[in-house]
Design an enzyme around this catalytic site. Sequence first.
Site, PDB file in Angstrom:
ATOM      1  N   GLU A   1       0.574  -1.429  -0.115  1.00 51.01           N
ATOM      2  CA  GLU A   1      -0.055  -0.140   0.060  1.00 51.01           C
ATOM      3  C   GLU A   1       0.868   1.092  -0.358  1.00 51.01           C
ATOM      4  O   GLU A   1       2.264   0.642   1.025  1.00 51.01           O
ATOM      5  CB  GLU A   1      -0.739  -0.442   1.229  1.00 51.01           C
ATOM      6  CG  GLU A   1      -2.003   0.926   1.358  1.00 51.01           C
ATOM      7  CD  GLU A   1      -2.728   1.251   0.670  1.00 51.01           C
ATOM      8  OE1 GLU A   1      -1.918   1.265  -0.086  1.00 51.01           O
ATOM      9  OE2 GLU A   1      -4.213   1.117   0.945  1.00 51.01           O
ATOM     10  N   ASP A   2       0.555   2.746  -0.663  1.00 51.40           N
ATOM     11  CA  ASP A   2       0.959   3.433  -0.399  1.00 51.40           C
ATOM     12  C   ASP A   2       0.912   4.128   0.880  1.00 51.40           C
ATOM     13  O   ASP A   2       2.011   4.790   1.564  1.00 51.40           O
ATOM     14  CB  ASP A   2       0.654   4.579  -1.530  1.00 51.40           C
ATOM     15  CG  ASP A   2      -1.315   4.834  -1.238  1.00 51.40           C
ATOM     16  OD1 ASP A   2      -1.690   4.263  -0.483  1.00 51.40           O
ATOM     17  OD2 ASP A   2      -1.339   5.463  -2.008  1.00 51.40           O
TER      18      ASP A   2
ATOM     19  N   ASP B   1      -3.659   5.306   6.913  1.00 54.62           N
ATOM     20  CA  ASP B   1      -3.916   6.816   7.534  1.00 54.62           C
ATOM     21  C   ASP B   1      -4.713   5.983   8.950  1.00 54.62           C
ATOM     22  O   ASP B   1      -3.887   5.629   9.596  1.00 54.62           O
ATOM     23  CB  ASP B   1      -4.579   7.844   6.270  1.00 54.62           C
ATOM     24  CG  ASP B   1      -4.834   8.908   6.892  1.00 54.62           C
ATOM     25  OD1 ASP B   1      -4.396   8.879   7.938  1.00 54.62           O
ATOM     26  OD2 ASP B   1      -6.023   9.383   6.061  1.00 54.62           O
TER      27      ASP B   1
ATOM     28  N   PHE C   1      -1.275  15.753   4.970  1.00 64.62           N
ATOM     29  CA  PHE C   1      -1.657  15.014   3.508  1.00 64.62           C
ATOM     30  C   PHE C   1      -0.832  15.397   2.534  1.00 64.62           C
ATOM     31  O   PHE C   1      -0.049  16.312   2.817  1.00 64.62           O
ATOM     32  CB  PHE C   1      -2.776  15.812   2.592  1.00 64.62           C
ATOM     33  CG  PHE C   1      -3.838  14.850   2.132  1.00 64.62           C
ATOM     34  CD1 PHE C   1      -4.535  13.788   2.252  1.00 64.62           C
ATOM     35  CD2 PHE C   1      -3.170  14.738   0.715  1.00 64.62           C
ATOM     36  CE1 PHE C   1      -4.944  12.941   1.188  1.00 64.62           C
ATOM     37  CE2 PHE C   1      -3.846  14.112  -0.381  1.00 64.62           C
ATOM     38  CZ  PHE C   1      -4.644  13.435  -0.292  1.00 64.62           C
TER      39      PHE C   1
ATOM     40  N   ARG D   1       0.452  11.866  -8.851  1.00 67.17           N
ATOM     41  CA  ARG D   1       1.280  10.936  -8.531  1.00 67.17           C
ATOM     42  C   ARG D   1       2.423  10.871  -8.660  1.00 67.17           C
ATOM     43  O   ARG D   1       3.378   9.546  -8.562  1.00 67.17           O
ATOM     44  CB  ARG D   1       0.819   9.928  -9.110  1.00 67.17           C
ATOM     45  CG  ARG D   1      -0.702   9.253  -8.521  1.00 67.17           C
ATOM     46  CD  ARG D   1      -1.075   8.487  -9.242  1.00 67.17           C
ATOM     47  NE  ARG D   1      -2.953   8.382  -8.841  1.00 67.17           N
ATOM     48  CZ  ARG D   1      -3.683   7.849  -7.839  1.00 67.17           C
ATOM     49  NH1 ARG D   1      -2.984   7.441  -6.543  1.00 67.17           N
ATOM     50  NH2 ARG D   1      -4.744   7.631  -7.340  1.00 67.17           N
TER      51      ARG D   1
END
Length: 175
Positions: free
Chosen positions: A95-96, A99, A148, A161
């Site tokens: 996963e990137d 959170d 963020f 991205r």
Amino acid sequence: MKMHPIITEEEIRHRVKELAVEIRRDAIGIEPIFVGILNGCFPFLADLIRHLDITCSVEFMRLRSYGAATETSGVVEITADLSRSIVGKDVIVVEDIVDTGLTMSYLLENIKTRRPRTIRVCTLLDKPARRRVELKLDYVGFTIPDQFVIGYGLDFDEKYRNLPFITAYEDEKPV
Ligand code: IMP
């Protein structure tokens, strides 16, 4: 547009290599299936597996939990699924960012029902300040504060991205 990396290209390169060493160490005698979570995982996963001289395979899933907003809805939908069975296999979910953890938690429950032998989680970024569920993350690239971020696969509204580094997204524009 001027952008200041909070994690540079060089730092990412170095850390991804280290993660590959950790994964390799744990993968003795197994052939892991990397399950990349689209769209954010793609640069990370591509770089990671090129540092791994082990026999492995790669699958993808696409989930929808974020729209154009920077807050999770908590509602997760699988919009593209694995192309083959993972019964008895050793899965490493890539996963990137984790959170609140709601997406990963949902995903792990879903993957468990498919009866893999083991499931591990590898995330490039961990933002523990906002966690809403308990999660075990096996491989973490960087732990970041509650902000963020975009770049190296991470988006805001599907943009940014392609940045080779990671930077903060604040006040409607990257800083
Ligand atoms: P969670 O369910 O709150 O853990 O959110 C996981 C997903 O939200 C990630 O896979 C990302 O797509 C997105 N996300 C969370 N934080 C960020 C961020 O800082 N930048 C970009 N996307 C994020």
